[in-house]
Structures are given as C-alpha cells and as structure tokens.
Motif scaffolding. Structure first.
Motif, PDB file in Angstrom:
ATOM      1  N   PRO A 289     -61.090 -48.631 -88.258  1.00  0.00           N
ATOM      2  CA  PRO A 289     -60.629 -47.414 -87.582  1.00  0.00           C
ATOM      3  C   PRO A 289     -59.135 -47.448 -87.272  1.00  0.00           C
ATOM      4  N   GLN A 290     -58.484 -46.279 -87.396  1.00  0.00           N
ATOM      5  CA  GLN A 290     -57.115 -46.124 -86.932  1.00  0.00           C
ATOM      6  C   GLN A 290     -57.191 -45.784 -85.444  1.00  0.00           C
ATOM      7  N   ARG A 291     -56.387 -46.453 -84.640  1.00  0.00           N
ATOM      8  CA  ARG A 291     -56.445 -46.254 -83.197  1.00  0.00           C
ATOM      9  C   ARG A 291     -55.405 -45.235 -82.748  1.00  0.00           C
ATOM     10  N   PHE A 292     -55.854 -44.246 -81.986  1.00  0.00           N
ATOM     11  CA  PHE A 292     -54.960 -43.221 -81.477  1.00  0.00           C
ATOM     12  C   PHE A 292     -55.271 -43.014 -80.000  1.00  0.00           C
ATOM     13  N   PRO A 293     -54.242 -42.878 -79.151  1.00  0.00           N
ATOM     14  CA  PRO A 293     -54.498 -42.592 -77.731  1.00  0.00           C
ATOM     15  C   PRO A 293     -55.075 -41.195 -77.578  1.00  0.00           C
ATOM     16  N   MET A 294     -56.074 -41.057 -76.724  1.00  0.00           N
ATOM     17  CA  MET A 294     -56.686 -39.760 -76.478  1.00  0.00           C
ATOM     18  C   MET A 294     -55.731 -38.836 -75.723  1.00  0.00           C
ATOM     19  N   ARG A 295     -54.832 -39.404 -74.973  1.00  0.00           N
ATOM     20  CA  ARG A 295     -53.943 -38.609 -74.160  1.00  0.00           C
ATOM     21  C   ARG A 295     -53.028 -37.737 -75.021  1.00  0.00           C
ATOM     22  N   GLY A 296     -52.835 -36.529 -74.613  1.00  0.00           N
ATOM     23  CA  GLY A 296     -51.930 -35.641 -75.322  1.00  0.00           C
ATOM     24  C   GLY A 296     -52.575 -34.872 -76.453  1.00  0.00           C
ATOM     25  N   ILE A 297     -53.852 -35.177 -76.755  1.00  0.00           N
ATOM     26  CA  ILE A 297     -54.548 -34.440 -77.812  1.00  0.00           C
ATOM     27  C   ILE A 297     -55.284 -33.281 -77.163  1.00  0.00           C
ATOM     28  N   ASP A 298     -55.033 -32.084 -77.601  1.00  0.00           N
ATOM     29  CA  ASP A 298     -55.765 -30.928 -77.068  1.00  0.00           C
ATOM     30  C   ASP A 298     -55.935 -29.890 -78.155  1.00  0.00           C
TER      31      ASP A 298
ATOM     32  N   ARG B  65     -58.527 -23.320 -76.508  1.00  0.00           N
ATOM     33  CA  ARG B  65     -58.635 -24.550 -77.286  1.00  0.00           C
ATOM     34  C   ARG B  65     -58.940 -24.297 -78.770  1.00  0.00           C
ATOM     35  N   LEU B  66     -58.973 -23.034 -79.180  1.00  0.00           N
ATOM     36  CA  LEU B  66     -59.188 -22.715 -80.587  1.00  0.00           C
ATOM     37  C   LEU B  66     -58.097 -23.365 -81.431  1.00  0.00           C
ATOM     38  N   LEU B  67     -58.506 -24.046 -82.506  1.00  0.00           N
ATOM     39  CA  LEU B  67     -57.552 -24.831 -83.289  1.00  0.00           C
ATOM     40  C   LEU B  67     -57.296 -24.244 -84.670  1.00  0.00           C
ATOM     41  N   PRO B  68     -56.016 -24.088 -85.049  1.00  0.00           N
ATOM     42  CA  PRO B  68     -55.722 -23.780 -86.445  1.00  0.00           C
ATOM     43  C   PRO B  68     -56.094 -24.981 -87.294  1.00  0.00           C
TER      44      PRO B  68
ATOM     45  N   ASP C 210     -56.160 -11.639 -88.683  1.00  0.00           N
ATOM     46  CA  ASP C 210     -54.782 -11.646 -89.186  1.00  0.00           C
ATOM     47  C   ASP C 210     -54.526 -12.809 -90.143  1.00  0.00           C
ATOM     48  N   GLY C 211     -55.622 -13.398 -90.676  1.00  0.00           N
ATOM     49  CA  GLY C 211     -55.481 -14.353 -91.761  1.00  0.00           C
ATOM     50  C   GLY C 211     -55.159 -15.777 -91.382  1.00  0.00           C
ATOM     51  N   ILE C 212     -55.482 -16.207 -90.164  1.00  0.00           N
ATOM     52  CA  ILE C 212     -55.245 -17.584 -89.743  1.00  0.00           C
ATOM     53  C   ILE C 212     -56.545 -18.375 -89.872  1.00  0.00           C
ATOM     54  N   ALA C 213     -56.502 -19.498 -90.581  1.00  0.00           N
ATOM     55  CA  ALA C 213     -57.676 -20.353 -90.731  1.00  0.00           C
ATOM     56  C   ALA C 213     -57.828 -21.218 -89.479  1.00  0.00           C
ATOM     57  N   VAL C 214     -59.020 -21.182 -88.881  1.00  0.00           N
ATOM     58  CA  VAL C 214     -59.274 -21.933 -87.644  1.00  0.00           C
ATOM     59  C   VAL C 214     -60.593 -22.692 -87.766  1.00  0.00           C
ATOM     60  N   LEU C 215     -60.752 -23.701 -86.924  1.00  0.00           N
ATOM     61  CA  LEU C 215     -62.021 -24.416 -86.875  1.00  0.00           C
ATOM     62  C   LEU C 215     -63.049 -23.559 -86.145  1.00  0.00           C
ATOM     63  N   SER C 216     -64.192 -23.347 -86.780  1.00  0.00           N
ATOM     64  CA  SER C 216     -65.244 -22.538 -86.158  1.00  0.00           C
ATOM     65  C   SER C 216     -66.575 -22.835 -86.829  1.00  0.00           C
ATOM     66  N   SER C 217     -67.421 -23.560 -86.140  1.00  0.00           N
ATOM     67  CA  SER C 217     -68.724 -23.921 -86.700  1.00  0.00           C
ATOM     68  C   SER C 217     -69.702 -22.763 -86.709  1.00  0.00           C
TER      69      SER C 217
ATOM     70  N   ASP D 136     -65.708 -28.164 -82.360  1.00  0.00           N
ATOM     71  CA  ASP D 136     -64.532 -27.694 -83.087  1.00  0.00           C
ATOM     72  C   ASP D 136     -63.235 -28.163 -82.443  1.00  0.00           C
ATOM     73  N   GLY D 137     -63.236 -29.421 -82.004  1.00  0.00           N
ATOM     74  CA  GLY D 137     -62.051 -29.977 -81.368  1.00  0.00           C
ATOM     75  C   GLY D 137     -61.568 -31.240 -82.060  1.00  0.00           C
ATOM     76  N   LEU D 138     -60.371 -31.653 -81.725  1.00  0.00           N
ATOM     77  CA  LEU D 138     -59.809 -32.869 -82.305  1.00  0.00           C
ATOM     78  C   LEU D 138     -60.553 -34.119 -81.839  1.00  0.00           C
TER      79      LEU D 138
END
Length: 247
Positions: A238-247, A82-85, A47-54, A22-24
C-alpha cells in the motif's frame, strides 16, 4: 500493456470498509487494506461535469434525492458540498498506483472520460464496466483504444462462441457474477487473451475460489480479506497517505 491475463488485481468496491460510497476515503481505505485498484461510478451533471455518483443522485439536507443529470455542478454542490469531480478521484487513484474500473451511468460520457484518462496517462490502467454484451461490443469496436468489458448475465451455453465474438468485436474482457466465472470459461478467456472480472463479493470462500481460478479483477468491499488470500508474490504494497486534508 503493462499487465497480462496472468495478473490478479483486488479492486475495492465503492464504499469499501464502511466509507462514503462516492468519496476519496473509499479509495484510500482500499489502498490501505491491500487493494490494487478501485471501482468508481461516474455520472454527468447537466452542464457536462463528470462526478462520482453510485446512485445517480445526491441527498438534499431534507433527505430528498436530487438527480445528478438534471442539475448543474454548482447547484449540486450547494446541496451536497462533498460531491467530487471525477478528476480528483483519478488523481488519488493514480497516486496510489491503482487500476480503476469505471461504471458509466451515461455512455455518452465515454468521450469525456477518454480525454481525461489520456491527459492523466491513465488509459492503460482503466477498464469500463456495467455495459451489456451487445452495447459493450458496439462501443469496443468504435473505441479500440479503450478497455471495455461486457457484462455476462449467465454461464454461456457455448463458451467458444462467446469468447470468439468477444475477440472479434474488440472487447477487453468479460465481467460476471462469481458463480458464472467457471473454470472452463476462465481457461478459454485466458487462452484468448481476454481479461475477466467478478461482480462484488465479500465471502471469503468465494474470494479464494476467484483468486485460485485466476480471475483478473476481483471487486470487493473487504479488500483486506481478499488481499490476505493472495499468493505472497502477488500482494500489493500500500501507498501511505495522511487522511488529513482529504475531502
């Protein structure tokens, strides 16, 4: 509609290539390995927030399971930082130009997801899966602007009747185990304008069979294997994106 039943999209399963489910990083890894989309599971906090959760829960530091639906987003973030909306995942998927298949753990999330997808201009590129045929048909009839697929539990005895019912209720298509996506079913769906999707598989022979059969959405944890089997003209860049800064 920006695509047709002649198109094939490799979708990376949650946690593909050994990443966090459940991560980027899962979306990024799939994109890097040639997937044309990703699969996300979405749940809603108290409280009604949609999050990633398998799985419908997050793991506490002590190893215990904390149910997403029973706690607020703030409470859950204290336990699992690290829970993601879901909005963050959609932003990244959009940057990757990805199709997305969304499993809703709670169907009441549908209105919220519609609003989010409409705001990001993503309605056409999203399909909703994980719903039985009856429930999917009911929701499709009530929400004609959404792409809702019904889960087919087995090869139908009467393919024509199933396809006709799917058309009548406004289903976007059918999702099933690879073995249940038989050539007669695929031909009937294609002729009726219904899309097809497979449940996840990593077996190279099965992936090749699905691609040769023209299954539209193929879910796998090994998008690298599936992408390599696509005809040259259908492979993604593929679109290339740096892994750095993604959390």
């Amino acid at each position: 509609m920006p695509y047709t039943t002649a198109d094939i999209f490799i979708l990376s399963a949650a946690g593909c290539m050994g990443t966090d489910r459940d991560g980027l990083d899962s979306i990024l890894a799939g994109n890097e390995e040639g997937a044309k989309g990703c699969c996300l599971s979405v749940d809603m906090t108290s409280d009604g927030i949609a999050v990633l959760s398998s799985d419908g829960y997050v793991l506490a530091p002590n190893g215990g399971a904390v149910a997403v639906c029973d706690h607020t987003y703030t409470e859950l973030r204290k336990v699992a930082p690290r829970l993601l909306p879901v909005g963050q995942a959609l932003d990244l998927a959009r940057a990757c130009r990805s199709k997305i298949a969304i499993t809703l753990r709670d169907p009441s999330l549908l209105p919220q997801m519609r609003m989010t997808l409409r705001q990001t201009d993503y309605l056409d590129d999203a399909v909703f899966v994980g719903l039985g045929l009856v429930e999917a048909a009911r929701l499709a009839a009530a929400n004609p602007d959404l792409h809702i697929m019904g889960e087919m539990p087995a090869v139908p005895d009467n393919i024509a009747a199933l396809v006709n019912a799917s058309q009548t209720t406004g289903l976007f298509g059918l999702r099933a185990a690879p073995a249940h996506l038989t050539p007669p079913l695929l031909r009937a769906c294609r002729a009726a304008g219904l899309f097809t999707m497979s449940l996840p598989t990593n077996d190279p022979r099965t992936l090749d069979t699905l691609i040769r059969g023209g299954v539209n959405f193929i879910e796998t944890s090994r998008p690298d294997l599936a992408a390599a089997l696509l005809p040259e003209g259908k492979k993604a860049r593929p679109q290339r994106f740096p892994m750095r800064g993604i959390d």
